[in-house]
Design a protein around this motif. Structure first.
Motif, PDB file in Angstrom:
ATOM      1  N   ARG A 292      -2.303  -3.830  -8.573  1.00 23.89           N
ATOM      2  CA  ARG A 292      -3.294  -3.578  -7.535  1.00 23.89           C
ATOM      3  C   ARG A 292      -4.216  -2.469  -8.016  1.00 23.89           C
ATOM      4  O   ARG A 292      -3.788  -1.585  -8.760  1.00 23.89           O
ATOM      5  CB  ARG A 292      -2.622  -3.140  -6.230  1.00 23.89           C
ATOM      6  CG  ARG A 292      -2.167  -4.299  -5.382  1.00 23.89           C
ATOM      7  CD  ARG A 292      -1.444  -3.844  -4.144  1.00 23.89           C
ATOM      8  NE  ARG A 292      -2.355  -3.545  -3.039  1.00 23.89           N
ATOM      9  CZ  ARG A 292      -1.955  -3.528  -1.766  1.00 23.89           C
ATOM     10  NH1 ARG A 292      -0.700  -3.797  -1.449  1.00 23.89           N
ATOM     11  NH2 ARG A 292      -2.814  -3.248  -0.807  1.00 23.89           N
TER      12      ARG A 292
ATOM     13  N   GLN B 175      -7.446  -0.921   1.747  1.00 30.33           N
ATOM     14  CA  GLN B 175      -8.148   0.044   0.896  1.00 30.33           C
ATOM     15  C   GLN B 175      -9.545   0.351   1.426  1.00 30.33           C
ATOM     16  O   GLN B 175     -10.347   0.970   0.731  1.00 30.33           O
ATOM     17  CB  GLN B 175      -8.231  -0.487  -0.545  1.00 30.33           C
ATOM     18  CG  GLN B 175      -7.057  -0.048  -1.409  1.00 30.33           C
ATOM     19  CD  GLN B 175      -5.758  -0.697  -0.974  1.00 30.33           C
ATOM     20  OE1 GLN B 175      -5.651  -1.908  -0.983  1.00 30.33           O
ATOM     21  NE2 GLN B 175      -4.791   0.109  -0.572  1.00 30.33           N
TER      22      GLN B 175
ATOM     23  N   LYS C 177      -1.969   6.270  -3.128  1.00 28.58           N
ATOM     24  CA  LYS C 177      -3.260   6.947  -2.940  1.00 28.58           C
ATOM     25  C   LYS C 177      -3.669   7.727  -4.174  1.00 28.58           C
ATOM     26  O   LYS C 177      -2.852   8.272  -4.888  1.00 28.58           O
ATOM     27  CB  LYS C 177      -3.167   7.919  -1.764  1.00 28.58           C
ATOM     28  CG  LYS C 177      -2.897   7.259  -0.434  1.00 28.58           C
ATOM     29  CD  LYS C 177      -4.170   6.783   0.226  1.00 28.58           C
ATOM     30  CE  LYS C 177      -3.888   6.122   1.565  1.00 28.58           C
ATOM     31  NZ  LYS C 177      -2.797   5.141   1.550  1.00 28.58           N
TER      32      LYS C 177
ATOM     33  N   ALA D 157     -11.427   1.977 -11.582  1.00 35.45           N
ATOM     34  CA  ALA D 157     -10.563   0.868 -11.145  1.00 35.45           C
ATOM     35  C   ALA D 157     -10.479  -0.208 -12.227  1.00 35.45           C
ATOM     36  O   ALA D 157      -9.426  -0.805 -12.437  1.00 35.45           O
ATOM     37  CB  ALA D 157     -11.095   0.279  -9.840  1.00 35.45           C
TER      38      ALA D 157
ATOM     39  N   SER E  38       0.894  -1.160   0.000  1.00 32.17           N
ATOM     40  CA  SER E  38       0.000   0.000   0.000  1.00 32.17           C
ATOM     41  C   SER E  38       0.930   1.207   0.000  1.00 32.17           C
ATOM     42  O   SER E  38       1.110   1.867   1.005  1.00 32.17           O
ATOM     43  CB  SER E  38      -0.896   0.027   1.235  1.00 32.17           C
ATOM     44  OG  SER E  38      -1.770  -1.067   1.204  1.00 32.17           O
TER      45      SER E  38
ATOM     46  N   SER F  67      -5.837   5.068  -8.009  1.00 30.21           N
ATOM     47  CA  SER F  67      -4.879   4.589  -7.017  1.00 30.21           C
ATOM     48  C   SER F  67      -3.991   3.539  -7.664  1.00 30.21           C
ATOM     49  O   SER F  67      -4.414   2.833  -8.580  1.00 30.21           O
ATOM     50  CB  SER F  67      -5.614   3.943  -5.847  1.00 30.21           C
ATOM     51  OG  SER F  67      -6.522   4.846  -5.265  1.00 30.21           O
TER      52      SER F  67
ATOM     53  N   ASP G 203      -7.873  -0.077  -6.500  1.00 27.70           N
ATOM     54  CA  ASP G 203      -8.753   0.199  -5.364  1.00 27.70           C
ATOM     55  C   ASP G 203     -10.174   0.402  -5.883  1.00 27.70           C
ATOM     56  O   ASP G 203     -10.480   1.440  -6.471  1.00 27.70           O
ATOM     57  CB  ASP G 203      -8.273   1.462  -4.635  1.00 27.70           C
ATOM     58  CG  ASP G 203      -9.112   1.743  -3.405  1.00 27.70           C
ATOM     59  OD1 ASP G 203     -10.164   1.071  -3.224  1.00 27.70           O
ATOM     60  OD2 ASP G 203      -8.726   2.627  -2.623  1.00 27.70           O
TER      61      ASP G 203
ATOM     62  N   THR H 147     -12.756   1.281  -4.481  1.00 31.65           N
ATOM     63  CA  THR H 147     -13.475   2.444  -3.933  1.00 31.65           C
ATOM     64  C   THR H 147     -13.147   3.738  -4.675  1.00 31.65           C
ATOM     65  O   THR H 147     -13.790   4.755  -4.425  1.00 31.65           O
ATOM     66  CB  THR H 147     -13.184   2.653  -2.427  1.00 31.65           C
ATOM     67  OG1 THR H 147     -11.804   2.959  -2.259  1.00 31.65           O
ATOM     68  CG2 THR H 147     -13.539   1.414  -1.628  1.00 31.65           C
ATOM     69  N   ASP H 148     -12.174   3.706  -5.581  1.00 31.63           N
ATOM     70  CA  ASP H 148     -11.941   4.879  -6.430  1.00 31.63           C
ATOM     71  C   ASP H 148     -13.238   5.310  -7.115  1.00 31.63           C
ATOM     72  O   ASP H 148     -13.448   6.490  -7.404  1.00 31.63           O
ATOM     73  CB  ASP H 148     -10.910   4.559  -7.531  1.00 31.63           C
ATOM     74  CG  ASP H 148      -9.472   4.589  -7.018  1.00 31.63           C
ATOM     75  OD1 ASP H 148      -9.285   4.881  -5.818  1.00 31.63           O
ATOM     76  OD2 ASP H 148      -8.554   4.322  -7.814  1.00 31.63           O
TER      77      ASP H 148
END
Ligand code: ZN
Length: 505
Positions: free
Chosen positions: A152, A189, A118, A166, A113, A126, A154, A156-157
């Protein structure tokens, strides 16, 4: 020949047809390894190889203890660098100092991470920079011969940006950058509450379409059960069901619950497996006892559910305990089970050959000559290394051919050839042109009758290789026909090397 960890049988093992003193080669894949930067953690390819050297020292220490307790069936005696990659590392001064740590043959790496993972205010997804970095390491020589990159994203983007942000980053990571799997971390995340949400489903659905494995960080059984549930739901939902049978899920750290029967209920599912990182000490007898007695399935053998992993740099040399345990009297499986867990299963999950959006359609061409008992092979490997060192081509991957799923063989002793399931005499590399949109597969293999062949294949179309499963029915009639038709038989290996430029035309 790619050589690897050598182990010696310490006594006769009649039920496996093994005699005392016979030696075997094992191919090890680390399925869980981080690179990049996160707070105090930093790791690069060089750091990984240094770590594997430490892991080997730790194994030797544990072996001494186990030997004095008379607890081992197999003794690890040495690690040997594989000739092709090792020759490549030696071909340049700045690479040469990283030619060590060959206990582990291949490593699946993904970002931390990262401090730079971010999502910024600039609208970028992300992990964009993290994915770029992983690709930079894993799809270029010399590390492309040892590392396999996972991306990777995310999910939730999508809450603060476009709905498909994403999914698009996943496409970019796999199709443009050449990464070969996806790591998701619901805890880091913060989408643990969104696991069942559409934003997660869309990412998983795309992974299924791309035919890549997904490794989920799982810290407890609750999360593991929810992951299983969402996959089951998607298998029923019309929008997703058609591709879901191809989606393989890896539960990281075995959900940190090796004593929970529910873990093994999930692992009965042929598309679920779990990595062993973080497990050590009393976890190990528990894990193998329960896995071997509870994963009863007609679709797979119990040992096909487990993948060796280290989780470096969050964890250090404790992974040595697991390797040693699989060589001990207490391990409930055979040497074939050990080879599956330590490497075969991971390779089988990545069986899609490397290709990107630069994929190229072209007819196959092949050169053939006598292998002279294997001496020609080394000459061709050397020629390929100078090709890779030239300015024109990048080595994006180096894979070996594999037995089709569920046919992983019992390893043979070295005096009978030492085959352990990994076809180290059948290597598929991907070359990408540095200055244009062009990529091809170069397939170097030993054939029956002491014949060596080097084939150049397109990465697209029906005469391309779509799997590394080494079986006639998987390779495709069209490709085999074309290869036979377009084979040029050379007088000897030096004329084969002279003809290599003809493969590219
Ligand atoms: Zn991890």
């Amino acid at each position: 020949m790619i050589v690897m960890l050598i182990v010696r049988a310490l006594e006769d093992i009649p039920n496996q047809g093994i005699m005392k003193g016979e030696t075997f080669r094992l191919y090890i894949v680390d399925t869980h390894h981080h690179m990049g930067r996160e707070k105090s953690h930093r790791n690069t390819p060089g750091g990984a190889y240094d770590f594997y050297q430490l892991l080997w020292f730790e194994m030797k220490r544990l072996v001494q203890r186990a030997l004095s307790d008379d607890n081992l069936l197999f003794e690890p005696i040495e690690t040997i660098a594989p000739s092709f990659p090792s020759m490549m590392f030696d071909s340049r001064k700045s690479w040469k100092r990283m030619n060590h740590g060959w206990l582990v043959d291949r490593t699946i790496v993904f970002p931390y991470s990262d401090d730079y993972s971010k999502r910024g205010d600039n609208g970028e997804p992300s992990f964009k920079i993290s994915n770029d970095k992983i690709a930079g390491w894993t799809t270029r020589a010399p590390h492309s011969s040892r590392l396999i990159g996972f991306g990777r994203v995310d999910p939730t983007d999508a809450k603060s940006g476009p709905a498909d942000i994403a999914v698009k980053e996943l496409d970019r990571a796999i199709l443009d950058l050449g990464l070969r799997g996806l790591k998701l971390h619901p805890l880091a995340q913060l989408f643990i509450d969104d696991l069942e949400d559409d934003i997660t489903k869309r990412v998983l659905h795309r992974a299924a379409e791309l035919q890549i494995p997904v490794i989920f960080d799982t810290r407890n059984m609750r999360t593991a059960i929810r992951i299983k549930k969402i996959i089951d739901i998607m298998r029923e939902e019309e929008a997703y069901s058609s591709v879901m049978s191809g989606l393989n899920i890896i539960l990281a750290h075995c959900g940190m619950s090796p004593g929970d029967p529910k873990l093994y209920d999930i692992l009965k599912d042929p598309n679920f497996s779990a990595d062993t990182s973080t497990l050590h000490d009393q976890d190990l007898p528990l894990l193998f006892e329960m896995a071997s007695t509870r994963i009863k399935s007609s679709a797979k053998r119990w040992s096909e559910s487990l993948l060796f992993g280290t989780d470096y740099s969050f964890l250090s040399v404790q992974a040595a305990e697991l390797i040693i345990y699989t060589f001990s009297r207490n391990f409930p499986g055979t040497l074939a089970d050990t080879q599956r867990i330590l490497g075969g299963n991971a390779l089988s999950l990545i069986q899609r050959p490397f290709r990107t959006t630069r994929k190229t359609k072209r007819s196959p061409r092949q050169l053939a000559c006598t292998n002279d008992g294997g001496t020609s092979r080394a000459v061709v490997e050397r020629a390929l290394i100078s090709l890779i060192r030239s300015k024109e081509w990048e080595l994006s991957s180096m894979d070996t051919m594999l037995p089709p799923k569920q046919t992983w063989p019992q390893p043979l002793p070295e005096n009978k050839g030492g085959f352990n399931g990994v076809y180290t005499n059948s290597i598929l590399t991907t070359l990408q042109a540095k200055d244009m949109d062009y990529e091809l597969h170069l397939w170097l293999r030993d054939n029956p009758g002491d014949i060596l062949t080097l084939a150049a294949l397109g990465t697209k179309g029906e005469d391309a290789l779509t799997t590394t499963e080494y079986a006639t029915h998987r390779i495709g009639e069209c490709l085999i026909e074309e290869l036979t038709k377009n084979t040029r038989h050379e007088r000897d290996v030096s004329s084969l090397v002279d003809s290599i430029p003809k493969l590219f035309g």
